[in-house]
Design a protein around this motif. Sequence first.
Motif, PDB file in Angstrom:
ATOM      1  N   ALA A  15     -58.368  52.511  46.908  1.00 15.41           N
ATOM      2  CA  ALA A  15     -59.256  51.691  46.732  1.00 15.41           C
ATOM      3  C   ALA A  15     -58.527  50.998  48.465  1.00 15.41           C
ATOM      4  N   HIS A  16     -59.479  49.603  49.483  1.00 17.97           N
ATOM      5  CA  HIS A  16     -58.886  48.842  49.790  1.00 17.97           C
ATOM      6  C   HIS A  16     -57.965  47.403  50.136  1.00 17.97           C
ATOM      7  N   CYS A  17     -57.526  47.160  50.542  1.00 16.86           N
ATOM      8  CA  CYS A  17     -57.058  45.750  50.915  1.00 16.86           C
ATOM      9  C   CYS A  17     -58.235  44.521  49.890  1.00 16.86           C
ATOM     10  N   ALA A  18     -57.309  43.609  48.919  1.00 22.12           N
ATOM     11  CA  ALA A  18     -58.656  42.966  48.461  1.00 22.12           C
ATOM     12  C   ALA A  18     -58.406  41.570  49.638  1.00 22.12           C
ATOM     13  N   ILE A  19     -58.599  41.706  50.495  1.00 23.42           N
ATOM     14  CA  ILE A  19     -58.455  40.106  51.628  1.00 23.42           C
ATOM     15  C   ILE A  19     -59.938  40.765  51.880  1.00 23.42           C
ATOM     16  N   PRO A  20     -61.019  40.021  52.353  1.00 23.64           N
ATOM     17  CA  PRO A  20     -61.646  40.784  53.128  1.00 23.64           C
ATOM     18  C   PRO A  20     -61.767  41.097  54.513  1.00 23.64           C
ATOM     19  N   GLY A  21     -62.352  41.610  55.067  1.00 26.28           N
ATOM     20  CA  GLY A  21     -62.611  42.357  56.155  1.00 26.28           C
ATOM     21  C   GLY A  21     -60.724  43.012  56.322  1.00 26.28           C
ATOM     22  N   CYS A  22     -60.117  43.272  55.302  1.00 23.10           N
ATOM     23  CA  CYS A  22     -59.297  43.975  55.914  1.00 23.10           C
ATOM     24  C   CYS A  22     -59.339  46.268  55.255  1.00 23.10           C
ATOM     25  N   ASP A  23     -58.854  46.281  55.899  1.00 28.95           N
ATOM     26  CA  ASP A  23     -59.615  48.163  55.840  1.00 28.95           C
ATOM     27  C   ASP A  23     -58.599  48.908  55.552  1.00 28.95           C
ATOM     28  N   GLU A  24     -56.820  48.607  55.415  1.00 29.14           N
ATOM     29  CA  GLU A  24     -55.949  48.628  54.961  1.00 29.14           C
ATOM     30  C   GLU A  24     -55.622  49.512  53.295  1.00 29.14           C
ATOM     31  N   PRO A  25     -54.970  50.135  53.386  1.00 30.05           N
ATOM     32  CA  PRO A  25     -55.230  50.605  52.525  1.00 30.05           C
ATOM     33  C   PRO A  25     -53.910  49.464  50.711  1.00 30.05           C
ATOM     34  N   GLY A  26     -55.239  49.325  49.482  1.00 26.34           N
ATOM     35  CA  GLY A  26     -54.309  48.195  48.586  1.00 26.34           C
ATOM     36  C   GLY A  26     -53.463  48.998  48.170  1.00 26.34           C
ATOM     37  N   GLU A  27     -52.165  49.231  47.701  1.00 22.55           N
ATOM     38  CA  GLU A  27     -50.850  49.375  47.558  1.00 22.55           C
ATOM     39  C   GLU A  27     -50.293  48.527  46.862  1.00 22.55           C
ATOM     40  N   PHE A  28     -49.909  47.496  46.452  1.00 19.21           N
ATOM     41  CA  PHE A  28     -49.295  46.515  46.073  1.00 19.21           C
ATOM     42  C   PHE A  28     -49.582  45.898  45.298  1.00 19.21           C
ATOM     43  N   ARG A  29     -49.410  45.565  43.901  1.00 16.93           N
ATOM     44  CA  ARG A  29     -50.098  44.839  42.920  1.00 16.93           C
ATOM     45  C   ARG A  29     -49.751  43.193  43.458  1.00 16.93           C
ATOM     46  N   ALA A  30     -50.870  41.796  43.111  1.00 22.32           N
ATOM     47  CA  ALA A  30     -50.116  41.170  43.711  1.00 22.32           C
ATOM     48  C   ALA A  30     -51.067  39.799  42.049  1.00 22.32           C
ATOM     49  N   PRO A  31     -50.042  39.007  41.918  1.00 23.90           N
ATOM     50  CA  PRO A  31     -50.884  38.284  40.670  1.00 23.90           C
ATOM     51  C   PRO A  31     -51.888  37.264  41.139  1.00 23.90           C
ATOM     52  N   LEU A  32     -53.513  36.998  40.423  1.00 21.82           N
ATOM     53  CA  LEU A  32     -54.732  36.234  41.212  1.00 21.82           C
ATOM     54  C   LEU A  32     -54.424  35.305  40.248  1.00 21.82           C
ATOM     55  N   THR A  33     -53.814  35.137  39.060  1.00 20.24           N
ATOM     56  CA  THR A  33     -53.732  34.076  38.032  1.00 20.24           C
ATOM     57  C   THR A  33     -52.640  34.891  37.446  1.00 20.24           C
ATOM     58  N   PRO A  34     -51.601  33.792  37.128  1.00 18.99           N
ATOM     59  CA  PRO A  34     -50.838  33.683  36.346  1.00 18.99           C
ATOM     60  C   PRO A  34     -50.291  34.096  34.767  1.00 18.99           C
ATOM     61  N   GLY A  35     -49.653  35.026  34.424  1.00 25.55           N
ATOM     62  CA  GLY A  35     -49.716  35.297  32.816  1.00 25.55           C
ATOM     63  C   GLY A  35     -49.718  34.170  31.968  1.00 25.55           C
ATOM     64  N   GLY A  36     -50.554  34.536  30.694  1.00 23.37           N
ATOM     65  CA  GLY A  36     -50.010  33.427  29.813  1.00 23.37           C
ATOM     66  C   GLY A  36     -49.460  33.209  27.839  1.00 23.37           C
ATOM     67  N   PRO A  37     -49.943  32.963  26.819  1.00 22.14           N
ATOM     68  CA  PRO A  37     -50.035  33.365  25.791  1.00 22.14           C
ATOM     69  C   PRO A  37     -50.734  34.679  25.843  1.00 22.14           C
TER      70      PRO A  37
END
Length: 188
Positions: A15-37
């Motif tokens: 898969a590619h990077c989640a940022i629109p327009g970026c064609d680099e491979p998405g190799e790093f996981r980043a939190p979109l929403t924080p975890g909770g209970p």
Amino acid sequence: MKQSKFHGRVEGRAAHCAIPGCDEPGEFRAPLTPGGPDGPGSWRWLCLDHVRQHNSAYNFFAGMSPDEIEAAQSPIAGWDRNVRAFSAAGADPAPAWADFRDPLDAISARFRPGRAAPRASRFDARERDAMGVLGLADDADRTALRRRYSELVRRYHPDRNGGDRSHERALARVIDAYQLLKTARAFA
């Protein structure tokens, strides 16, 4: 997919990077929403440049009051929960280890049907006198012994009662009683 030890990179992701327009491979996981209970939050995959940008803008303490920030930075944060203590209700009482020379005898005595383990008196005559000096009941534990000893030493010590030396004999009796009881079999 192969996990690299370089900054959490997962190499070989298609898969590619989640940022629109970026064609680099998405190799790093980043939190979109924080975890909770209810479980961990959601994640997105970013390229190296965008994960660096994400990390530099991330603020764990965003939206917290100064008191909440201080509590989160405490060395015991997360460990100060109220938990239910283990209960011995419904279980056989543990053996009096001091009554046995061999621990295996103590364990086997607990499981012998119809026969109770030999039970010696908890205190001998000298220890009962020492308990009386400290004003403790027969069911006192080591914590109660220490607490009572500290209380009486503070009460009778000349440095704590304005230099009044009239209680020196009582102080000596308290110290002697504690010295005897702290090594007593009942408090082992």
